[in-house]
Design an enzyme around this catalytic site. Structure first.
Site, PDB file in Angstrom:
ATOM      1  N   ARG A 173       2.386 -27.416  28.392  1.00 36.56           N
ATOM      2  CA  ARG A 173       3.041 -27.646  29.678  1.00 36.56           C
ATOM      3  C   ARG A 173       4.098 -26.574  29.956  1.00 36.56           C
ATOM      4  NH1 ARG A 173       3.384 -32.589  32.270  1.00 36.56           N
ATOM      5  NH2 ARG A 173       5.591 -32.295  32.710  1.00 36.56           N
ATOM      6  N   ARG A 177       7.561 -16.603  29.273  1.00 40.70           N
ATOM      7  CA  ARG A 177       7.470 -15.525  30.259  1.00 40.70           C
ATOM      8  C   ARG A 177       8.096 -14.237  29.727  1.00 40.70           C
ATOM      9  NH1 ARG A 177       9.234 -19.260  34.533  1.00 40.70           N
ATOM     10  NH2 ARG A 177       7.394 -20.478  35.050  1.00 40.70           N
ATOM     11  N   ARG A 249       6.649 -44.065  25.039  1.00 42.74           N
ATOM     12  CA  ARG A 249       8.069 -43.786  24.841  1.00 42.74           C
ATOM     13  C   ARG A 249       8.800 -44.321  26.064  1.00 42.74           C
ATOM     14  NH1 ARG A 249       9.600 -42.734  19.959  1.00 42.74           N
ATOM     15  NH2 ARG A 249      11.328 -41.384  20.630  1.00 42.74           N
ATOM     16  N   ARG A 279      18.488 -34.630  26.942  1.00 42.85           N
ATOM     17  CA  ARG A 279      18.978 -33.787  28.031  1.00 42.85           C
ATOM     18  C   ARG A 279      20.033 -34.536  28.830  1.00 42.85           C
ATOM     19  NH1 ARG A 279      13.319 -33.581  31.658  1.00 42.85           N
ATOM     20  NH2 ARG A 279      13.057 -35.834  31.730  1.00 42.85           N
ATOM     21  N   GLU A 300      20.296 -38.671  28.499  1.00 40.79           N
ATOM     22  CA  GLU A 300      18.961 -39.265  28.362  1.00 40.79           C
ATOM     23  C   GLU A 300      18.575 -39.387  26.893  1.00 40.79           C
ATOM     24  OE1 GLU A 300      16.273 -37.510  31.186  1.00 40.79           O
ATOM     25  OE2 GLU A 300      14.559 -37.843  29.872  1.00 40.79           O
ATOM     26  N   TYR A 348      -0.221 -38.832  31.002  1.00 43.18           N
ATOM     27  CA  TYR A 348       1.059 -38.170  31.317  1.00 43.18           C
ATOM     28  C   TYR A 348       0.832 -37.431  32.643  1.00 43.18           C
ATOM     29  CZ  TYR A 348       5.104 -35.135  29.847  1.00 43.18           C
ATOM     30  OH  TYR A 348       6.290 -34.472  29.711  1.00 43.18           O
ATOM     31  N   ASP A 350       2.125 -35.837  36.407  1.00 46.14           N
ATOM     32  CA  ASP A 350       3.174 -35.413  37.333  1.00 46.14           C
ATOM     33  C   ASP A 350       2.928 -36.081  38.690  1.00 46.14           C
ATOM     34  OD1 ASP A 350       4.464 -33.732  35.545  1.00 46.14           O
ATOM     35  OD2 ASP A 350       3.219 -32.003  36.062  1.00 46.14           O
TER      36      ASP A 350
HETATM   37  N1  UDP Z   1      10.025 -29.482  25.195  1.00 39.36           N
HETATM   38  C1  UDP Z   1      10.789 -28.937  24.186  1.00 39.36           C
HETATM   39  N2  UDP Z   1      12.015 -28.411  24.497  1.00 39.36           N
HETATM   40  C2  UDP Z   1      12.505 -28.417  25.753  1.00 39.36           C
HETATM   41  C3  UDP Z   1      11.729 -28.992  26.788  1.00 39.36           C
HETATM   42  C4  UDP Z   1      10.492 -29.519  26.473  1.00 39.36           C
HETATM   43  O1  UDP Z   1      10.390 -28.919  23.047  1.00 39.36           O
HETATM   44  O2  UDP Z   1      13.651 -27.956  25.947  1.00 39.36           O
HETATM   45  C5  UDP Z   1       8.711 -30.051  24.832  1.00 39.36           C
HETATM   46  C6  UDP Z   1       8.814 -31.550  24.576  1.00 39.36           C
HETATM   47  O3  UDP Z   1       7.936 -31.918  23.535  1.00 39.36           O
HETATM   48  C7  UDP Z   1       8.364 -32.139  25.898  1.00 39.36           C
HETATM   49  C8  UDP Z   1       7.309 -31.147  26.378  1.00 39.36           C
HETATM   50  O4  UDP Z   1       7.785 -29.874  25.894  1.00 39.36           O
HETATM   51  O5  UDP Z   1       7.860 -33.446  25.751  1.00 39.36           O
HETATM   52  C9  UDP Z   1       7.090 -31.127  27.871  1.00 39.36           C
HETATM   53  O6  UDP Z   1       8.312 -30.843  28.517  1.00 39.36           O
HETATM   54  P1  UDP Z   1       8.608 -31.152  30.042  1.00 39.36           P
HETATM   55  O7  UDP Z   1       9.903 -30.557  30.381  1.00 39.36           O
HETATM   56  O8  UDP Z   1       7.409 -30.812  30.838  1.00 39.36           O
HETATM   57  O9  UDP Z   1       8.777 -32.756  29.992  1.00 39.36           O
HETATM   58  P2  UDP Z   1       9.200 -33.810  31.130  1.00 39.36           P
HETATM   59  O10 UDP Z   1      10.143 -33.156  32.094  1.00 39.36           O
HETATM   60  O11 UDP Z   1       7.910 -34.279  31.732  1.00 39.36           O
HETATM   61  O12 UDP Z   1       9.882 -34.860  30.303  1.00 39.36           O
END
Ligand code: UDP
Length: 384
Positions: A173, A177, A249, A279, A300, A348, A350
């Site tokens: 996901r 870059r 989760r 976060r 969170e 999962y 979006d």
């Molecule tokens: N992830 C991570 N570090 C980060 C952000 C995401 O390891 O700083 C991993 C984590 O396992 C997460 C996945 O990448 O579940 C997908 O992240 P995304 O930000 O897409 O998750 P969402 O916003 O849907 O919770």
């Protein structure tokens, strides 16, 4: 008019209700156990600060699907918004997703794109030919140091599992870059609804012949009164969890109110395993066109979803997938029920994918109706 039941007033249910309702041929009842519509996308103004809160955590609308982008504009004005996430790790702040600035700052370099790419290739573990797990994917493409700083701790906190147990698809996901583009998403369109997601869903549901029943659960036996049921609740709940509970989760949010600007950004991730939250989101920054003196932040925390908790992320490991297979078998024996959305198909998803699929479900249903066919239990294969 044929009676239709829609279980769940999130995006799936609201889009289907709107599309069927506007034909004028159906009498539609939408049921939701909660006291509000919009499911986990629900937004509401905080009584104390007036800040628009993403009550179930950050939702940023992004899509490359023209049709979906055009569709949502019909329900609210989308304000310019680009998600730029920062990450704190071992006492330092970096830019996410991993980009040229992240790489240069992390390693104290001034690489250009070509050099950075060659550098990551040199530190990536080339012995991993086809990465299967999250950890292998990370070690292969970003190497041990970046993996440990940004992905390992965050993922252990988010999923309650070691990245070596998780599929590579979760990490896919996130892009890496080799330029300074720090837009979290690679989608063509991105924006935030001026009046929030709940306003959009309310407008979708404000359609002739659509009646919303909040705080009302829908029992499987109630399906007999309807020509068709669109079910966006948890698929295992429909069958009384007879094949066991599907694992999710859930998230806990600890809200704090402060004066001024708390963190200067909508979302900051915390990569260290010993920081208990994953976060922090500061909600007024999701509406940058508004001004607020006070601010609301959500710390969170992720944990296993127990029976009475709100499900968020489907776990979808081998055990859950085999349970899901059994539920799919049962669902296919149902006569007039279609399973839709994140909970109905245990995926999962979006928001933009949920909307695209709901539009497809509604279109297919109407096409089936036209030729006297029955809509199948699934329009999208939950295991696909
Ligand atoms: N992830 C991570 N570090 C980060 C952000 C995401 O390891 O700083 C991993 C984590 O396992 C997460 C996945 O990448 O579940 C997908 O992240 P995304 O930000 O897409 O998750 P969402 O916003 O849907 O919770």
């Amino acid at each position: 008019m044929k009676k239709i039941a829609i279980v769940g007033a999130g995006f799936s249910g609201a889009v289907i209700a709107h599309e069927l309702g506007r034909t004028g041929n159906y009498d539609i009842d939408v049921f939701d156990t909660r006291a509000h519509v919009a499911g986990n996308c629900h937004t509401e103004r905080d009584a104390e600060t007036e800040v628009m809160l993403h009550v179930y955590g950050p939702h940023i609308f992004h899509t490359s699907n023209e049709k979906v982008w055009k569709y949502v504009q019909g329900f609210d004005e989308f304000m310019p918004f680009t998600n730029r996430v920062k990450a704190v790790t071992k006492g330092r702040v970096f830019s996410l997703p991993v980009n040229l600035l992240t790489i240069n700052q992390f390693f104290g370099k001034t690489f250009n794109p070509r050099e950075a790419e060659a550098f990551l290739a040199s530190i990536g573990d080339k012995s991993i030919e086809s990465p299967q797990t999250f950890e292998e994917q990370a070690l292969r493409f970003v190497g041990k140091e970046l993996y440990e700083a940004f992905f390992k701790g965050y993922t252990i906190k988010q999923w309650g599992m070691h990245p070596s147990e998780l599929p590579a698809s979760i990490l896919k996901r996130l892009p890496v870059r080799f330029n300074y583009d720090d837009n979290y998403y690679a989608s063509k369109y991105q924006g935030m609804p001026r009046h929030g997601y709940t306003h959009i869903v309310e407008k979708m549901l404000d359609t002739p012949n659509v009646k919303v029943h909040l705080q009302t659960s829908f029992d499987r036996s109630m399906g007999e009164d309807y020509a068709h049921v669109f079910y966006s609740g948890p698929i295992d709940a429909w069958f009384g969890h007879c094949e066991g509970r599907l694992g999710y989760r859930t998230l806990d949010f600890a809200a704090e109110r402060h004066h001024g600007d708390y963190q200067g950004n909508p979302v900051i991730n915390y990569g260290d395993e010993d920081v208990p939250w994953t976060r922090i989101s500061e909600h007024k920054h999701f509406s940058p066109w508004e001004t607020h003196e006070k601010t609301v932040i959500f710390k969170e925390y992720s944990r296993y979803c127990e029976e009475t908790d709100t499900p968020y992320y489907p776990i979808r490991m081998a055990k859950e997938k085999s349970q899901l297979k059994n539920y799919i078998g049962l669902a296919q024996d149902e006569k007039n029920v279609s399973f839709v959305g994140r909970l109905g198909t245990y995926r999962y998803l979006d928001m933009h994918v949920t909307i695209a699929e709901a539009l497809e479900v509604a279109e297919k249903f109407l096409a089936c109706e036209a030729i006297g066919d029955r809509l199948p239990a699934f329009v999208v294969d939950p295991l696909g």
